[in-house]
Write an enzyme that holds these catalytic residues in place. Structure first.
Site, PDB file in Angstrom:
ATOM      1  N   MET A  71     -10.884   1.074   9.111  1.00  0.00           N
ATOM      2  CA  MET A  71     -10.077   0.564   8.012  1.00  0.00           C
ATOM      3  C   MET A  71      -9.913   1.656   6.975  1.00  0.00           C
ATOM      4  O   MET A  71     -10.739   2.528   6.864  1.00  0.00           O
ATOM      5  CB  MET A  71     -10.748  -0.663   7.404  1.00  0.00           C
ATOM      6  CG  MET A  71     -10.938  -1.764   8.405  1.00  0.00           C
ATOM      7  SD  MET A  71      -9.402  -2.554   8.878  1.00  0.00           S
ATOM      8  CE  MET A  71      -9.935  -3.423  10.320  1.00  0.00           C
ATOM      9  N   CYS A  72      -8.831   1.598   6.254  1.00  0.00           N
ATOM     10  CA  CYS A  72      -8.439   2.842   5.633  1.00  0.00           C
ATOM     11  C   CYS A  72      -7.416   2.678   4.531  1.00  0.00           C
ATOM     12  O   CYS A  72      -6.935   1.598   4.263  1.00  0.00           O
ATOM     13  CB  CYS A  72      -7.794   3.745   6.692  1.00  0.00           C
ATOM     14  SG  CYS A  72      -8.758   3.843   8.186  1.00  0.00           S
ATOM     15  N   GLY A  73      -7.053   3.839   3.951  1.00  0.00           N
ATOM     16  CA  GLY A  73      -5.920   3.921   3.050  1.00  0.00           C
ATOM     17  C   GLY A  73      -4.905   4.886   3.624  1.00  0.00           C
ATOM     18  O   GLY A  73      -5.270   5.861   4.284  1.00  0.00           O
TER      19      GLY A  73
ATOM     20  N   ASP B 146     -11.690  -2.664   3.954  1.00  0.00           N
ATOM     21  CA  ASP B 146     -11.051  -1.929   2.854  1.00  0.00           C
ATOM     22  C   ASP B 146     -10.582  -2.897   1.761  1.00  0.00           C
ATOM     23  O   ASP B 146     -10.666  -2.595   0.574  1.00  0.00           O
ATOM     24  CB  ASP B 146      -9.900  -1.049   3.374  1.00  0.00           C
ATOM     25  CG  ASP B 146      -9.110  -1.700   4.494  1.00  0.00           C
ATOM     26  OD1 ASP B 146      -9.169  -2.940   4.614  1.00  0.00           O
ATOM     27  OD2 ASP B 146      -8.430  -0.976   5.246  1.00  0.00           O
TER      28      ASP B 146
END
Lengths: 225, 232, 450
Positions: free
Chosen positions: A1-3, C204
């Site tokens: 999961m990330c940006g 996130d």
């Protein structure tokens, strides 16, 4: 999961500012992905920078703010199932110059990876996003355009994803059928910017006049430099 | 830090962190007004307020703006990220610009108003609150909404009203598709009155309440197969 | 000549019966409790207590510390428990109000916490439980900021061991007037809760959700993240990355009030390997015991508690065992000051069960008044007597735990360590990462994650 973060400059006069405009967007995505960071920078050719650690370190190490260009796509990673290594960093490159960053997780990537491996495709990492990237590369090599290739991803890849892709001339985005993972697009005067969260775009000059939207599920948006 | 200018407490998000701002808001006396400047997409502004104060956010706010609120009035003059007015109990959250996904998610009461468009899963899991969007909403609007009202002044995306319980959805524009167990019902005079009142309260003047499409639950998913009675 | 009937190993009588059942009703079986099949468990481990190499503490005399602090890292008011045994989340709705109150009183008496469940907090529960953990579940049934502010900790439930990846379920017969009102549902619907939260879709975004809960509670109380044990090493690391103060890992033996049997029996990993993997993940991040680990799923005895702690847990949670202590699966009701215990075996038989095999929580017809919303059945559980039983049970577990820990030479139960254990089976040795008894062999050691 990330940006994820991306910036495409459509106004040639603004190209020298690419790095200066992109760096704060990229850095603002650090909390979504503190493990590692990566960037594909398009100008005269394409450069890929990736390293373990926060985005701020990468942008400083490469002096991103001083760099010009046409487009950049960037990624901050919160690792899920694969290792925190430079190889596991995004962007993944398909062929010589197609870059991909991904926020989400694919639920059938192991099968697609096996299928691709059986046709002779080789992999640099154990990362699910690389599988999607290799799939795109296959489609592009077979003659598909970027929009068409990206639009066919949901036929093979299952799970949740926001994909941001760049070539030397284009940038494109696609979200999964449920639109699970975030993306905000801002189409400004002379530029198009993308980030996982709006606040990353909030300092762009002219953001208040930009057309800001969240792409709908399965809608491929492409922009030309 | 908070400083008083005329009768409005001004907080600066460029200076203070989110905790400091929210603590300052909670410390306001009943009836007070505050303004948060330089919001710049900051998450979790004006979360969990539970007394009658008015908070104006200057610029764009991030996720969860005005969420978990009771009795407070939160107004944003720009756009907001995901989950504005999430789990609202009472009071209101008003967004002048656009709103991201899950706007008004699981709101038990109160009013969430968006003058622009709202994203996917608007009013998901709604539990009695009211959500009014002047523009269009994304897919999966009112997903699993249990009670309350969603009013859409524009169009609604795919899968509207999937697995609805007793919430009601009114759409002025086109509906891309209905979700499982959602159905269109005839408008009653009472429905029109509800929609008119909600549009008025939201400050919308572009909606013809008599030509809305009303979506409710077909209630076919309320029970497992009746033949199976108590056996599962 | 008549021959002895020959049963099939592939299709034994129980399997045949189940196929008949499915072919009659046309949908999956739903039931309560946890996995019923045998899986490697803490029973397959034994302690290497003191003899000459190590000295024991005096078993009946010397003090041993059982104090357990949860969420000391970030919260202004960490949750401080007198014993490392907590009561797991079980909803009012799934359980009767009387059962919830009895659990709360017992936990308060021994200085530990209870946990709300999918359906919100009742005033009785808040009153009865001196330390109450408030769950934030995908459904958000009855979730209110006012209750959030009076909670002693908040637990974001990503999943549970009985059904990781699935939502809760409460069948219509238990959705009575009060339960329906608390959950904003029509009375009598078969409630099927969401599997995903309405407002976040990954670690996130969960990070921002946790920040929201911290804002709403002004940073006062710890935030737990609970999940079913599946991809434990990754999930624990992501929960920490998302900002969890405490990670709760629920193994596949964990119970439920109502879920598909196929979920209960065929998903997740046993608690035994889950503890080890979770502790390893926290060590990898260098936050072991700074971010606390609670494990649950099939904990029954003080030995189970001691072994879980030795493998790296800071505390355990009990659900089914606490219900059994209340009187679940007893043949008699508690009785009360006016009437003696009553034999209710016939009521078990009417459900197709017997005292000792009942898992019919989902029907709402609990013969002993624990998992029901029927006032007549609920009246079979005397809160005072039931809570005394749970209190006794919690004290017994603690005594068993401290007995083992003292014998291992520990003055604090949290000083138990994996090296205090060996395994009795190759499977358990591999799963727990401790040597097979009498050898130095740890099967799979060094093979890495997961």
């Amino acid at each position: 999961m990330c940006g994820i973060a991306g910036l495409l400059i459509t106004d040639p006069d603004q190209r020298p500012q690419l790095g200066a405009l992109l760096a704060p967007i990229f850095e603002a995505m650090t909390p979504r992905g503190p493990d590692s960071a990566g960037l594909a920078l398009y100008g005269d050719g394409v450069e890929v920078h990736k390293q373990v650690g926060p985005a701020t370190k990468l942008t400083a190490d490469m002096a991103l703010a001083d760099r010009g260009g046409t487009c950049g796509i960037a990624h901050t990673r919160m690792a899920t199932e694969s290792a925190v290594t430079t190889e596991g960093c995004h962007p993944f490159m398909a062929g010589d110059d197609v870059g991909l960053v991904h926020n989400g997780s694919f639920s059938n990537y192991a099968t697609v990876r096996r299928d691709l491996a059986a046709t002779g495709v080789s992999f640099d990492s154990d990362n699910d996003s690389e599988v999607c990237c290799r799939l795109l590369a296959e489609q592009l090599a077979a003659g598909a355009g970027l929009a068409e290739a990206l639009g066919s991803v949901p036929d093979r890849m299952d799970g949740f994803y926001t994909l941001l892709v760049a070539t030397p001339s284009e940038m494109a985005i696609l979200r999964d059928p449920a639109g699970c993972k975030p993306a905000v697009v801002a189409e400004g005067s002379g530029w198009v910017a993308v980030a996982s969260e709006y606040h990353a775009l909030s300092e762009l000059p002219g953001i208040d006049e930009a057309h800001v939207f969240e792409p709908a599920p399965l809608e491929v948006h492409t922009w030309r430099a | 830090m908070a400083c008083v200018s005329t009768d409005v407490v001004v907080l600066d998000a460029a200076v203070d962190d989110t905790r400091t701002i929210n603590r300052a808001l909670r410390a306001l006396p009943d009836g007070a007004r505050a303004r948060i400047e330089h919001a710049r997409g900051r998450h979790n502004l004006a979360v969990g307020l539970h007394h009658p104060v008015t908070v104006d956010v200057v610029g764009n706010a991030g996720y969860y703006c005005g969420a978990l609120g009771e009795r407070a009035t939160v107004r944003v003059d720009g756009s907001v990220g995901w989950c504005a007015g999430e789990n609202l109990m009472s009071g209101s959250v008003t967004v002048r610009g656009h709103a991201g996904q899950s706007t008004g998610a699981s709101a038990h009461g109160g009013l969430v108003v968006v003058h622009g468009d709202a994203g996917a899963r608007t009013a998901i899991s709604l539990k009695g609150g009211r959500v009014a969007v002047a523009g269009s909403i994304g897919h999966a609007g009112a997903f699993m909404a249990q009670a309350g009202v969603l009013l859409v002044g524009g169009d609604a995306g795919d899968g509207l009203g999937d697995s609805l319980y007793e919430a009601t959805v009114f759409v002025a524009g086109r509906i891309a598709s209905l979700g499982a167990d959602a159905r269109v019902e005839d408008l009653t005079d009472d429905d029109v009155a509800v929609a008119v009142a909600l549009a008025d309260e939201a400050g919308f003047d572009h909606i013809d309440a008599t030509s809305l499409t009303k979506v409710t639950s077909a209630r076919s998913l309320y029970r497992f197969d009746a033949l199976a009675a108590q056996r599962y | 000549m008549p021959r002895t009937p020959r049963p099939s190993a592939t299709f034994p009588a129980a399997v045949i019966e189940q196929i008949h059942e499915l072919s009659d009703v046309g949908h999956y079986e739903i039931r309560g409790w946890g996995a019923k099949r045998a899986v490697p468990s803490f029973d397959d481990l034994t302690f290497l207590t003191s003899s000459l190499t190590r000295y024991p503490l005096e078993g009946y005399r010397e003090a041993i510390d059982t104090t357990t602090v949860l969420g000391a890292g970030r919260a202004e008011r960490p949750l401080v428990l007198d014993v490392p045994i907590t009561i797991a989340g079980m909803s009012f709705g799934s359980l009767s109000a009387a059962a919830k109150e009895a659990l709360g009183r017992a936990a308060s008496a021994v200085g530990t916490s209870t946990t709300t469940g999918d359906g919100g907090m009742t005033p009785e529960e808040r009153q009865a439980s001196a330390k109450l953990v408030y769950q934030c579940l995908p459904s958000r049934y009855g979730f209110t900021p006012a209750d959030l502010r009076v909670a002693d900790a908040v637990e974001v439930v990503v999943g549970q061991g009985a059904k990781p990846g699935g939502g809760g379920m409460l069948l219509g017969q238990k959705v009575g007037e009060r339960v329906a009102a608390m959950r904003t549902l029509p009375e009598g619907v078969d409630q099927r809760s969401a599997s995903r939260h309405p407002d976040w879709t990954g670690p996130d975004d969960l990070r921002i959700k946790i920040d929201e809960l911290r804002e709403a509670t002004d940073g006062q109380v710890p935030i737990f993240v609970k999940m079913g044990a599946t991809r434990v090493p990754y999930d624990v690391k992501l929960a920490v990355a998302a900002g969890a103060d405490v990670v709760v890992v629920d193994g596949m033996q964990g119970g439920t009030g109502a879920t598909q049997d196929v979920f209960i029996e065929h998903t997740g990993i046993p608690t035994l390997p889950a503890v080890r993997q979770a502790a390893e993940a926290l060590r990898d991040l260098d936050v072991h015991h700074d971010v606390q680990l609670i494990v649950s799923g099939g904990i029954r005895s003080g030995a189970d508690v001691a072994k879980a702690l030795a493998l790296g847990a800071d505390a355990v949670s009990i659900g089914v065992a606490a219900l059994v202590a209340l009187g679940c699966n007893r043949s008699t009701t508690t009785g009360d000051d006016r009437s003696p215990p009553e034999d209710v075996t016939d009521d078990y038989l009417a459900l197709g069960a017997t005292p000792g095999t009942c898992h019919h929580c989902h029907t709402g017809r609990c013969p002993v008044g624990i998992t029901t919303q029927d006032p007549e059945l609920e009246a079979r559980l005397d809160v005072e007597r039931a809570s005394r039983r749970v209190e006794n049970y919690l004290r017994s577990l603690t005594m068993e735990l401290t007995t083992l820990a003292r014998a291992c030479g520990k003055s604090d139960v949290h000083n138990l360590e994996p090296e205090d254990l060996v395994a009795l089976t190759v499977e358990a040795a591999a799963m727990a990462g401790v040597p097979l008894a009498g050898t130095s062999w740890v099967p799979g050691a060094g093979a890495g994650l997961p």
